[in-house]
Write a protein that holds these residues in place. Sequence first.
Motif, PDB file in Angstrom:
ATOM      1  N   LYS A 308       0.840  -1.183   0.000  1.00  0.00           N
ATOM      2  CA  LYS A 308       0.000   0.000   0.000  1.00  0.00           C
ATOM      3  C   LYS A 308       0.883   1.243   0.000  1.00  0.00           C
ATOM      4  N   ARG A 309       0.562   2.139  -0.870  1.00  0.00           N
ATOM      5  CA  ARG A 309       1.340   3.360  -0.961  1.00  0.00           C
ATOM      6  C   ARG A 309       0.888   4.339   0.119  1.00  0.00           C
ATOM      7  N   SER A 310       1.830   4.754   0.928  1.00  0.00           N
ATOM      8  CA  SER A 310       1.506   5.726   1.960  1.00  0.00           C
ATOM      9  C   SER A 310       1.357   7.102   1.337  1.00  0.00           C
ATOM     10  N   LYS A 311       0.653   7.967   2.033  1.00  0.00           N
ATOM     11  CA  LYS A 311       0.453   9.324   1.534  1.00  0.00           C
ATOM     12  C   LYS A 311       1.768  10.082   1.488  1.00  0.00           C
ATOM     13  N   VAL A 312       2.624   9.824   2.478  1.00  0.00           N
ATOM     14  CA  VAL A 312       3.930  10.501   2.493  1.00  0.00           C
ATOM     15  C   VAL A 312       4.767  10.036   1.306  1.00  0.00           C
ATOM     16  N   GLY A 313       4.760   8.713   1.056  1.00  0.00           N
ATOM     17  CA  GLY A 313       5.515   8.190  -0.073  1.00  0.00           C
ATOM     18  C   GLY A 313       5.005   8.716  -1.394  1.00  0.00           C
ATOM     19  N   GLN A 314       3.703   8.779  -1.528  1.00  0.00           N
ATOM     20  CA  GLN A 314       3.125   9.306  -2.760  1.00  0.00           C
ATOM     21  C   GLN A 314       3.451  10.789  -2.933  1.00  0.00           C
ATOM     22  N   PHE A 315       3.454  11.532  -1.818  1.00  0.00           N
ATOM     23  CA  PHE A 315       3.798  12.957  -1.868  1.00  0.00           C
ATOM     24  C   PHE A 315       5.242  13.143  -2.318  1.00  0.00           C
ATOM     25  N   LEU A 317       7.019  11.010  -4.028  1.00  0.00           N
ATOM     26  CA  LEU A 317       7.131  10.563  -5.410  1.00  0.00           C
ATOM     27  C   LEU A 317       6.669  11.660  -6.365  1.00  0.00           C
ATOM     28  N   ASN A 318       5.630  12.390  -5.986  1.00  0.00           N
ATOM     29  CA  ASN A 318       5.142  13.485  -6.827  1.00  0.00           C
ATOM     30  C   ASN A 318       6.170  14.609  -6.930  1.00  0.00           C
ATOM     31  N   ILE A 319       6.963  14.771  -5.865  1.00  0.00           N
ATOM     32  CA  ILE A 319       8.016  15.806  -5.907  1.00  0.00           C
ATOM     33  C   ILE A 319       9.178  15.347  -6.775  1.00  0.00           C
ATOM     34  N   ILE A 320       9.575  14.068  -6.605  1.00  0.00           N
ATOM     35  CA  ILE A 320      10.731  13.548  -7.344  1.00  0.00           C
ATOM     36  C   ILE A 320      10.427  13.443  -8.830  1.00  0.00           C
ATOM     37  N   CYS A 321       9.239  12.913  -9.160  1.00  0.00           N
ATOM     38  CA  CYS A 321       8.859  12.700 -10.559  1.00  0.00           C
ATOM     39  C   CYS A 321       7.659  13.586 -10.891  1.00  0.00           C
ATOM     40  N   ARG A 322       7.812  14.393 -11.905  1.00  0.00           N
ATOM     41  CA  ARG A 322       6.765  15.366 -12.232  1.00  0.00           C
ATOM     42  C   ARG A 322       5.625  14.763 -13.051  1.00  0.00           C
ATOM     43  N   SER A 323       5.935  13.944 -14.044  1.00  0.00           N
ATOM     44  CA  SER A 323       4.908  13.432 -14.955  1.00  0.00           C
ATOM     45  C   SER A 323       4.424  12.057 -14.512  1.00  0.00           C
ATOM     46  N   PRO A 324       3.177  11.684 -14.873  1.00  0.00           N
ATOM     47  CA  PRO A 324       2.670  10.339 -14.534  1.00  0.00           C
ATOM     48  C   PRO A 324       3.512   9.231 -15.155  1.00  0.00           C
ATOM     49  N   GLU A 325       4.000   9.439 -16.380  1.00  0.00           N
ATOM     50  CA  GLU A 325       4.835   8.421 -17.035  1.00  0.00           C
ATOM     51  C   GLU A 325       6.123   8.182 -16.246  1.00  0.00           C
ATOM     52  N   GLU A 326       6.738   9.272 -15.787  1.00  0.00           N
ATOM     53  CA  GLU A 326       7.982   9.144 -15.030  1.00  0.00           C
ATOM     54  C   GLU A 326       7.743   8.440 -13.702  1.00  0.00           C
ATOM     55  N   ARG A 327       6.619   8.736 -13.059  1.00  0.00           N
ATOM     56  CA  ARG A 327       6.298   8.063 -11.793  1.00  0.00           C
ATOM     57  C   ARG A 327       6.069   6.572 -12.012  1.00  0.00           C
ATOM     58  N   ALA A 328       5.405   6.218 -13.112  1.00  0.00           N
ATOM     59  CA  ALA A 328       5.168   4.797 -13.405  1.00  0.00           C
ATOM     60  C   ALA A 328       6.484   4.067 -13.644  1.00  0.00           C
ATOM     61  N   VAL A 329       7.398   4.691 -14.394  1.00  0.00           N
ATOM     62  CA  VAL A 329       8.701   4.068 -14.652  1.00  0.00           C
ATOM     63  C   VAL A 329       9.510   3.985 -13.368  1.00  0.00           C
ATOM     64  N   PHE A 330       9.432   4.997 -12.523  1.00  0.00           N
ATOM     65  CA  PHE A 330      10.140   4.992 -11.239  1.00  0.00           C
ATOM     66  C   PHE A 330       9.715   3.787 -10.400  1.00  0.00           C
ATOM     67  N   ARG A 331       8.397   3.559 -10.312  1.00  0.00           N
ATOM     68  CA  ARG A 331       7.908   2.411  -9.537  1.00  0.00           C
ATOM     69  C   ARG A 331       8.313   1.097 -10.185  1.00  0.00           C
ATOM     70  N   PHE A 332       8.250   1.043 -11.519  1.00  0.00           N
ATOM     71  CA  PHE A 332       8.624  -0.180 -12.230  1.00  0.00           C
ATOM     72  C   PHE A 332      10.103  -0.496 -12.034  1.00  0.00           C
ATOM     73  N   ALA A 333      10.964   0.505 -12.211  1.00  0.00           N
ATOM     74  CA  ALA A 333      12.410   0.282 -12.061  1.00  0.00           C
ATOM     75  C   ALA A 333      12.761  -0.085 -10.628  1.00  0.00           C
ATOM     76  N   GLY A 334      12.109   0.563  -9.664  1.00  0.00           N
ATOM     77  CA  GLY A 334      12.362   0.223  -8.265  1.00  0.00           C
ATOM     78  C   GLY A 334      11.973  -1.211  -7.953  1.00  0.00           C
ATOM     79  N   SER A 335      10.852  -1.656  -8.527  1.00  0.00           N
ATOM     80  CA  SER A 335      10.420  -3.042  -8.316  1.00  0.00           C
ATOM     81  C   SER A 335      11.397  -4.023  -8.950  1.00  0.00           C
ATOM     82  N   MET A 336      11.896  -3.709 -10.141  1.00  0.00           N
ATOM     83  CA  MET A 336      12.859  -4.590 -10.816  1.00  0.00           C
ATOM     84  C   MET A 336      14.154  -4.690 -10.015  1.00  0.00           C
TER      85      MET A 336
END
Length: 547
Positions: A308-315, A317-336
Motif C-alpha cells: 500500500k502506498r503511503s500518503k507521504v511516499g506518494q507525496f 514521489l510526486n516531488i521527485i517525478c513530475r509526470s505520470p509516465e515518469e512516476r510509473a517508470v520509477f515504480r517499475f524500475a524500483g520493483s525490478m
Amino acid sequence: MQDYRTLKLLDRFERIFSGFGVDYKIMRRLLQVKLTMDGRRVPTIFSQNAKKENKEKNNQYIKSLWIYVLFGLFLIPFVLMGDNYLFQMSLFYGIFTFFVMTSMISDFSSVLLDIRDRNILFPKPVDRKTISTAKMVHVTIYLSFLTIALAGIPLIVGLIKNGLLFFLIAAVNIILIDLLVVGLTALIYLSILRFFDGEKLKDIINYVQIGLSLIIMVGYQLLIRSFELIDLTVSLQPKWWQVFIFPMWFGANIEMMMKGTFQPFYLIFSALGLIIPILSIWIYMKFSSTFEQNLQKLSYHGKSKEKKRSKVGQFLLNIICRSPEERAVFRFAGSMMRNERDFKLKAYPSLGFSIVIPFIIIMNTLREDFVQLSDSKSYLTIYFSLIIIPTIMILLKYSGKYKGAFIYRVAPLKQLKPVFSGTIKAFIFKLYLPVYLLLSALFLFLFGAKILPDLVAVFISACLYAVICFMVLKKALPFSESFDEYNQNGNSAIIFGLMLIVALFAGLHFASTLLPYGIYLYLGVSIICLGIFWRLAFNISWEQIVE
C-alpha cells in the motif's frame, strides 16, 4: 556423454554401494548426467565474469578452484606458527569452515535443492535410495574438490613441519568439519522450508551469495590485519561458553594428541568434535524423506504482495517525478531492482563495497588520535562510494526477464525521456541514497556536523556523475537485454575511464575547502551543472537505442 575420472574412481567402490542396496549402474548414470549439467553452471565468485561460450565446454566450478587454492595459502602461517596447536589450529579450522560453509550455501544449493530428481525420476522405476545416494555422492565429489583446494597445501606443509601424526589428525578433522557443514546446511534448509515457502529460501540463498561476493572483495584486508592480533604467547582460560566455539573442538584434539595432555577440557572438546558432525549427518539422513517432500515448495512461487502506498511516499514521489509516465517508470524500475535476483547478485556487492572501501582507506588514520582524524580531510574518501555508479548504470539495461521489453513498444509513450529519467531517479533514490545516508551518518559521527555541507555537495556530485555516465554509455532501454550480453561485453575500460571523473570531482572539492566559503561555491556550481546536464541527457529518440 563424457566418462569422468571421478566416476572411474568411484567404480572401485561398486560392491560397497551394492551392499547397501543401491543400484550402482543407475546411480552412476545419474551422476554422469549431473556432472555434465554442472559444466554449464557458473560458480558465484565468477558469476560476474563468466562468458557464455565457455559454459558448455568446461566445468566452471573446477576452473574456479584456483582461487580457493589462493585462499588456502593464507592458512599456511597458522600451521607454521609455533606449537600452540589449540590456538593456531582453532583459527585454521574457523577460516576453513567459513569458506566451506559459504561455498556450500552459495554454489552447492543447486545440488542440495535440486527438485528435478523428484519431478523426473520419482514416476520412473528408480529406487528412492539410489536417487538420494546419487545426490549425496554428487555433493561429496564437489566438496572433496573444494576441501583439497583449500586445505591440501597447508596440510602438506603441516606434514613436513609437524610430522605424520599431525597430518592424519588434521585430515580427519577436516573430514568431520565437512560432515558437519553438509548436515548443518541441509538442516538449515529443512528448517526454512518447514516454516516458509520456496521464495523465502531463494531470497536467503541470494543474500548469502551477495555476502560471499562482498567478503571476497574485502576479505584479504581482514586476513592481513588479523596477523597483527596474533600473540604467540597467548594462553587459554577455559570457560563454559567456549563449548559453542566449534573450531576449538578440532583444535583441542590436535593439542591433546600432539602434546599428550589428556585433561578433561581437551577430552570434552575432542568428544564434541567427533560426535556432533556424525550426529548432524545422521539427523539429516533420518529426515531426508521430509527434506525431499519440503523441497516441492521450491516450485511454489508464492503470492505477490502489493504494498500500500503511503500518503507521504506518494507525496515524495510526486516531488521527485513530475509526470505520470515518469512516476510509473520509477515504480517499475524500483520493483525490478528490488526483485530481480540476477541484478541483485551483480549490483548489491558493489553497493556493499562502496560502504567498506572508504573505511579501509582511512583505517590507518584511525590508529592516530581521534581529534587529529576529525580535523583532517579524510572525509573526502566518501567519494569512493561514487565509483560503483558506472557499474550499476551498465547493469540497469539487463534483466533475466528481458523478453518482456516489448512493453516499451506497446505502452502509450510519446517520448523516451520519462523512461530514462525515471529509471535513473529510481537508482539514485532506491539504491544509492540509502547507502549514502548510512555512510553519511558514520562520517558525521567521525568528523562532526561541520562536514554536513560537504556531504550534501558529494550527493549532488553523485547525481551529476550518474547523468554523465548515462550520457557516455551506450543507450539501451532499461532491463531490455540478457545478462549473457553483459557477461560478454568488455566494460572494464569504459568503467575505468569514468572513474577518473570521480577523481576530478574529489580534486575540485578538495580545492574548494582551501577557500573561504569555497564549499558553498562548489555546491552551487554542482547544482547548476546538474540542472543543465539533466535537461540535455534524456532527449533520446528510438533511433539512438541499441537494439
